[in-house]
Motif scaffolding. Structure first.
Motif, PDB file in Angstrom:
ATOM      1  N   ILE A  85       0.837  -1.136  -0.320  1.00  0.00           N
ATOM      2  CA  ILE A  85      -0.035   0.004   0.224  1.00  0.00           C
ATOM      3  C   ILE A  85       0.483   1.019  -0.294  1.00  0.00           C
ATOM      4  O   ILE A  85       0.675   2.093  -0.530  1.00  0.00           O
ATOM      5  N   GLN A  86       1.846   1.641   0.990  1.00  0.00           N
ATOM      6  CA  GLN A  86       2.938   2.438   0.745  1.00  0.00           C
ATOM      7  C   GLN A  86       3.375   2.401  -0.742  1.00  0.00           C
ATOM      8  O   GLN A  86       3.339   3.952  -1.136  1.00  0.00           O
ATOM      9  N   ALA A  87       4.043   1.352  -1.053  1.00  0.00           N
ATOM     10  CA  ALA A  87       4.386   1.633  -2.360  1.00  0.00           C
ATOM     11  C   ALA A  87       3.556   2.193  -3.573  1.00  0.00           C
ATOM     12  O   ALA A  87       3.944   2.992  -4.106  1.00  0.00           O
ATOM     13  N   GLY A  88       2.598   1.835  -3.331  1.00  0.00           N
ATOM     14  CA  GLY A  88       1.433   1.885  -4.123  1.00  0.00           C
ATOM     15  C   GLY A  88       0.524   4.062  -4.036  1.00  0.00           C
ATOM     16  O   GLY A  88       0.992   4.011  -4.753  1.00  0.00           O
ATOM     17  N   LEU A  89       0.850   4.788  -2.722  1.00  0.00           N
ATOM     18  CA  LEU A  89       0.745   5.637  -2.383  1.00  0.00           C
ATOM     19  C   LEU A  89       1.691   6.531  -2.799  1.00  0.00           C
ATOM     20  O   LEU A  89       1.346   7.471  -2.824  1.00  0.00           O
ATOM     21  N   ALA A  90       2.734   5.687  -2.655  1.00  0.00           N
ATOM     22  CA  ALA A  90       4.213   6.942  -3.632  1.00  0.00           C
ATOM     23  C   ALA A  90       4.188   7.125  -5.326  1.00  0.00           C
ATOM     24  O   ALA A  90       4.214   8.186  -5.772  1.00  0.00           O
ATOM     25  N   THR A  91       3.538   6.111  -5.513  1.00  0.00           N
ATOM     26  CA  THR A  91       2.711   7.165  -7.315  1.00  0.00           C
ATOM     27  C   THR A  91       1.885   7.368  -7.544  1.00  0.00           C
ATOM     28  O   THR A  91       1.327   7.477  -9.066  1.00  0.00           O
ATOM     29  N   GLY A  92       0.526   7.424  -6.296  1.00  0.00           N
ATOM     30  CA  GLY A  92      -1.321   7.638  -6.710  1.00  0.00           C
ATOM     31  C   GLY A  92      -1.843   7.052  -5.689  1.00  0.00           C
ATOM     32  O   GLY A  92      -1.212   6.984  -4.446  1.00  0.00           O
ATOM     33  N   ASN A  93      -3.358   7.248  -6.028  1.00  0.00           N
ATOM     34  CA  ASN A  93      -4.289   6.498  -4.898  1.00  0.00           C
ATOM     35  C   ASN A  93      -4.359   5.447  -5.109  1.00  0.00           C
ATOM     36  O   ASN A  93      -3.757   4.403  -6.007  1.00  0.00           O
ATOM     37  N   VAL A  94      -4.382   5.174  -3.767  1.00  0.00           N
ATOM     38  CA  VAL A  94      -4.833   3.142  -4.173  1.00  0.00           C
ATOM     39  C   VAL A  94      -6.497   3.066  -3.430  1.00  0.00           C
ATOM     40  O   VAL A  94      -6.637   3.576  -2.322  1.00  0.00           O
ATOM     41  N   THR A  95      -6.997   2.265  -3.779  1.00  0.00           N
ATOM     42  CA  THR A  95      -8.688   2.181  -3.222  1.00  0.00           C
ATOM     43  C   THR A  95      -8.673   0.866  -2.865  1.00  0.00           C
ATOM     44  O   THR A  95      -8.831  -0.419  -3.616  1.00  0.00           O
ATOM     45  N   LEU A  96      -9.657   0.928  -1.629  1.00  0.00           N
ATOM     46  CA  LEU A  96      -9.234  -0.655  -1.051  1.00  0.00           C
ATOM     47  C   LEU A  96     -11.142  -0.999  -1.384  1.00  0.00           C
ATOM     48  O   LEU A  96     -12.060   0.008  -1.111  1.00  0.00           O
ATOM     49  N   LEU A  97     -11.078  -2.029  -2.412  1.00  0.00           N
ATOM     50  CA  LEU A  97     -12.656  -2.295  -1.968  1.00  0.00           C
ATOM     51  C   LEU A  97     -13.038  -3.034  -1.297  1.00  0.00           C
ATOM     52  O   LEU A  97     -12.549  -4.132  -1.264  1.00  0.00           O
ATOM     53  N   PHE A  98     -14.471  -3.154  -1.037  1.00  0.00           N
ATOM     54  CA  PHE A  98     -15.364  -4.122  -0.543  1.00  0.00           C
ATOM     55  C   PHE A  98     -16.782  -4.527  -0.745  1.00  0.00           C
ATOM     56  O   PHE A  98     -16.898  -3.524  -1.943  1.00  0.00           O
ATOM     57  N   GLY A  99     -17.439  -5.851  -0.926  1.00  0.00           N
ATOM     58  CA  GLY A  99     -18.654  -5.610  -1.359  1.00  0.00           C
ATOM     59  C   GLY A  99     -19.607  -5.331  -0.274  1.00  0.00           C
ATOM     60  O   GLY A  99     -21.178  -4.957  -0.592  1.00  0.00           O
ATOM     61  N   ALA A 100     -19.861  -5.110   1.126  1.00  0.00           N
ATOM     62  CA  ALA A 100     -20.741  -4.798   1.984  1.00  0.00           C
ATOM     63  C   ALA A 100     -21.498  -4.032   1.503  1.00  0.00           C
ATOM     64  O   ALA A 100     -20.837  -2.965   0.999  1.00  0.00           O
ATOM     65  N   LYS A 101     -23.157  -3.649   1.741  1.00  0.00           N
ATOM     66  CA  LYS A 101     -23.271  -2.234   1.876  1.00  0.00           C
ATOM     67  C   LYS A 101     -23.376  -1.486   2.761  1.00  0.00           C
ATOM     68  O   LYS A 101     -23.796  -0.591   2.370  1.00  0.00           O
ATOM     69  N   ASP A 102     -23.036  -1.428   3.326  1.00  0.00           N
ATOM     70  CA  ASP A 102     -22.495  -0.963   5.108  1.00  0.00           C
ATOM     71  C   ASP A 102     -21.296  -0.458   4.725  1.00  0.00           C
ATOM     72  O   ASP A 102     -20.326  -0.827   4.772  1.00  0.00           O
ATOM     73  N   GLU A 103     -21.146   1.074   4.119  1.00  0.00           N
ATOM     74  CA  GLU A 103     -20.375   1.596   4.666  1.00  0.00           C
ATOM     75  C   GLU A 103     -19.607   2.043   5.533  1.00  0.00           C
ATOM     76  O   GLU A 103     -18.381   2.102   5.186  1.00  0.00           O
ATOM     77  N   GLU A 104     -20.376   2.148   6.842  1.00  0.00           N
ATOM     78  CA  GLU A 104     -19.492   2.239   7.712  1.00  0.00           C
ATOM     79  C   GLU A 104     -18.932   1.120   8.325  1.00  0.00           C
ATOM     80  O   GLU A 104     -17.868   1.270   9.573  1.00  0.00           O
ATOM     81  N   HIS A 105     -19.830   0.318   8.513  1.00  0.00           N
ATOM     82  CA  HIS A 105     -18.841  -0.778   9.217  1.00  0.00           C
ATOM     83  C   HIS A 105     -18.678  -2.299   8.757  1.00  0.00           C
ATOM     84  O   HIS A 105     -19.815  -2.597   8.488  1.00  0.00           O
ATOM     85  N   ASN A 106     -17.498  -2.150   8.273  1.00  0.00           N
ATOM     86  CA  ASN A 106     -17.173  -3.021   7.458  1.00  0.00           C
ATOM     87  C   ASN A 106     -15.271  -3.614   7.228  1.00  0.00           C
ATOM     88  O   ASN A 106     -14.832  -2.550   8.277  1.00  0.00           O
ATOM     89  N   ASN A 107     -14.988  -4.858   7.044  1.00  0.00           N
ATOM     90  CA  ASN A 107     -13.843  -4.839   7.405  1.00  0.00           C
ATOM     91  C   ASN A 107     -12.771  -4.210   6.306  1.00  0.00           C
ATOM     92  O   ASN A 107     -11.839  -3.639   6.635  1.00  0.00           O
ATOM     93  N   ALA A 108     -13.631  -3.245   5.398  1.00  0.00           N
ATOM     94  CA  ALA A 108     -12.118  -2.254   4.832  1.00  0.00           C
ATOM     95  C   ALA A 108     -12.130  -0.976   5.485  1.00  0.00           C
ATOM     96  O   ALA A 108     -11.096  -0.773   5.674  1.00  0.00           O
ATOM     97  N   VAL A 109     -13.038  -1.006   6.082  1.00  0.00           N
ATOM     98  CA  VAL A 109     -13.201   0.452   7.382  1.00  0.00           C
ATOM     99  C   VAL A 109     -12.039   0.015   8.368  1.00  0.00           C
ATOM    100  O   VAL A 109     -11.152   0.863   8.245  1.00  0.00           O
TER     101      VAL A 109
END
Length: 121
Positions: A85-109
């Protein structure tokens, strides 16, 4: 550069940068081509047991968060994932994707907060 969160069901955007799916199970109804993934890191996702205990119940989120952070702290893949992730952020944005409908209560958060607390500046 920014570490972001996004549902895998949302259309890919140029601002996403690297797109990393962080769920253990594939998201139903979406093709891998449409997801436009850079990577799928299922080893960093919560254990099947923890995921089932949580059951996407917001009331159980505080316990889920604590237990998932424990899993991340002892997961042998965590340090390598954070470095990626740190290497990716050195060159641009990194987006963690998740499948849950709840955008506040999930593993990606939880994962995003865990990573941000450990990134070296």
């Amino acid at each position: 550069m920014t570490l972001q969160l996004k549902r895998i069901y949302e259309a890919p955007a140029a601002s996403d940068g690297q797109r990393i799916f962080v769920d253990r199970l594939w998201a139903r109804g979406i093709s891998k081509e449409r997801a436009a993934l850079t990577d799928w890191d299922k080893e960093i996702a919560p254990s099947a047991e923890l995921r089932k205990q949580f059951g996407h119940d917001p009331e159980k989120f505080p316990v889920f968060k604590r237990e998932y952070e424990r899993e991340l702290a002892t997961n042998e893949m965590t340090n390598a994932f954070i470095e990626k992730i740190q290497a990716g952020l050195a060159t641009g944005n990194v987006t963690l994707l998740f499948g849950a409908k709840d955008e506040e209560h999930n593993n990606a958060v939880v994962l995003k907060e865990f990573i941000e607390a450990r990134l070296t500046k």
